[in-house]
Design a protein around this motif. Structure first.
Motif, PDB file in Angstrom:
ATOM      1  N   SER A 116       0.868  -1.187   0.000  1.00 42.41           N
ATOM      2  CA  SER A 116       0.000   0.000   0.000  1.00 42.41           C
ATOM      3  C   SER A 116       0.900   1.230   0.000  1.00 42.41           C
ATOM      4  O   SER A 116       1.974   1.220   0.601  1.00 42.41           O
ATOM      5  CB  SER A 116      -0.878   0.035   1.248  1.00 42.41           C
ATOM      6  N   TYR A 117       0.443   2.278  -0.663  1.00 35.11           N
ATOM      7  CA  TYR A 117       1.265   3.483  -0.732  1.00 35.11           C
ATOM      8  C   TYR A 117       1.527   4.074   0.646  1.00 35.11           C
ATOM      9  O   TYR A 117       0.637   4.129   1.497  1.00 35.11           O
ATOM     10  CB  TYR A 117       0.581   4.551  -1.600  1.00 35.11           C
ATOM     11  N   TYR A 171       6.354   0.940  -7.213  1.00 36.10           N
ATOM     12  CA  TYR A 171       5.460   1.967  -7.742  1.00 36.10           C
ATOM     13  C   TYR A 171       5.748   3.309  -7.082  1.00 36.10           C
ATOM     14  O   TYR A 171       6.066   3.358  -5.888  1.00 36.10           O
ATOM     15  CB  TYR A 171       3.997   1.593  -7.473  1.00 36.10           C
ATOM     16  N   ILE A 217      -4.705   9.336  -4.955  1.00 32.73           N
ATOM     17  CA  ILE A 217      -3.630   9.199  -5.939  1.00 32.73           C
ATOM     18  C   ILE A 217      -4.116   9.842  -7.238  1.00 32.73           C
ATOM     19  O   ILE A 217      -5.182   9.489  -7.759  1.00 32.73           O
ATOM     20  CB  ILE A 217      -3.283   7.710  -6.195  1.00 32.73           C
ATOM     21  N   GLU A 258       0.408   7.994 -11.090  1.00 33.52           N
ATOM     22  CA  GLU A 258       1.307   6.954 -10.595  1.00 33.52           C
ATOM     23  C   GLU A 258       2.026   6.283 -11.747  1.00 33.52           C
ATOM     24  O   GLU A 258       1.605   6.367 -12.901  1.00 33.52           O
ATOM     25  CB  GLU A 258       0.564   5.928  -9.747  1.00 33.52           C
ATOM     26  N   LYS A 281       4.549   9.516  -2.863  1.00 35.06           N
ATOM     27  CA  LYS A 281       4.273   8.217  -2.235  1.00 35.06           C
ATOM     28  C   LYS A 281       4.985   7.117  -3.012  1.00 35.06           C
ATOM     29  O   LYS A 281       5.289   7.276  -4.192  1.00 35.06           O
ATOM     30  CB  LYS A 281       2.770   7.945  -2.220  1.00 35.06           C
ATOM     31  N   PHE A 282       5.211   5.997  -2.322  1.00 38.64           N
ATOM     32  CA  PHE A 282       5.816   4.842  -2.973  1.00 38.64           C
ATOM     33  C   PHE A 282       5.354   3.558  -2.292  1.00 38.64           C
ATOM     34  O   PHE A 282       4.840   3.589  -1.179  1.00 38.64           O
ATOM     35  CB  PHE A 282       7.345   4.954  -3.003  1.00 38.64           C
ATOM     36  N   ARG A 283       5.514   2.429  -3.016  1.00 41.70           N
ATOM     37  CA  ARG A 283       5.129   1.126  -2.462  1.00 41.70           C
ATOM     38  C   ARG A 283       5.879   0.018  -3.191  1.00 41.70           C
ATOM     39  O   ARG A 283       6.421   0.222  -4.277  1.00 41.70           O
ATOM     40  CB  ARG A 283       3.630   0.908  -2.553  1.00 41.70           C
TER      41      ARG A 283
END
Length: 183
Positions: A62-63, A104, A113, A116, A152-154
């Motif tokens: 999850s982000y 991501y 979001i 992305e 954000k990242f995941r």
């Protein structure tokens, strides 16, 4: 205030009265004299910026926010304004020990979001991958209320090793820049 204008008969002196605050000198609609008038759209009205240098890490699918330093607020001055978002993710790293690993990156507006990307996917490579990547997005928020844009990242999979941003904490780090563009 005197100006000099070029015309069919050469250069002549014409008087131009002082305009109002925020106006610019422009050519009139007939194309034969100068006048003061409102500045046309496309003007940068404000700039906000944030950056994060230390390494950030996650194994979450999850982000997660990159950092509170890259959560940047802006209050548009008009509902017709656009927000140009320039995002730079520095040294995106993963070492999964698996092939086909990736992660991501995203830009969020408040909790949504809005843009992305799935990072570069190097199939068949086992081991380290480290790339810096950029995202650019134009948002039309249609509001004069405060907005917060976030990096954000995941991870692609929780079974992989951690995804890291700013792997080596290089000077400059990851950045977000917001430019309000007047209509």
């Amino acid at each position: 205030w005197n100006t000099f204008s070029a015309g069919s008969g050469g250069i002549w002196d014409s008087s131009l009265s002082l305009g109002s605050a925020g106006q610019a000198v422009k050519v009139n609609s007939a194309g034969n004299a100068l006048e003061f008038g409102a500045v046309a759209g496309g003007k940068i009205l404000q700039v906000k910026h944030g950056n994060h240098v230390p390494q950030a890490s996650t194994t979450s699918t999850s982000y997660v926010d990159l950092s509170t330093n890259t959560n940047v607020s802006i209050t548009p001055s008009a509902t017709s304004s656009k927000i140009l978002i320039l995002a730079h993710f520095n040294e995106c790293y993963h070492n999964s020990g698996h092939t086909n690993a990736s992660h991501y990156l995203a830009i969020a507006k408040d909790s949504t979001i809005i843009h992305e990307m799935h990072t570069t996917y190097l199939q068949g490579i086992s081991g380290e991958e480290m790339l810096s990547q950029d995202l650019t997005y134009v948002d039309s928020p249609n509001t004069t209320s405060a907005l917060t844009y976030k990096l954000k990242f995941r991870s692609i999979s929780s079974s992989h090793a951690a995804v890291r941003i700013n792997q080596n904490s290089m000077v400059g780090g990851s950045t977000i820049t917001l430019l309000e563009i007047g209509a």
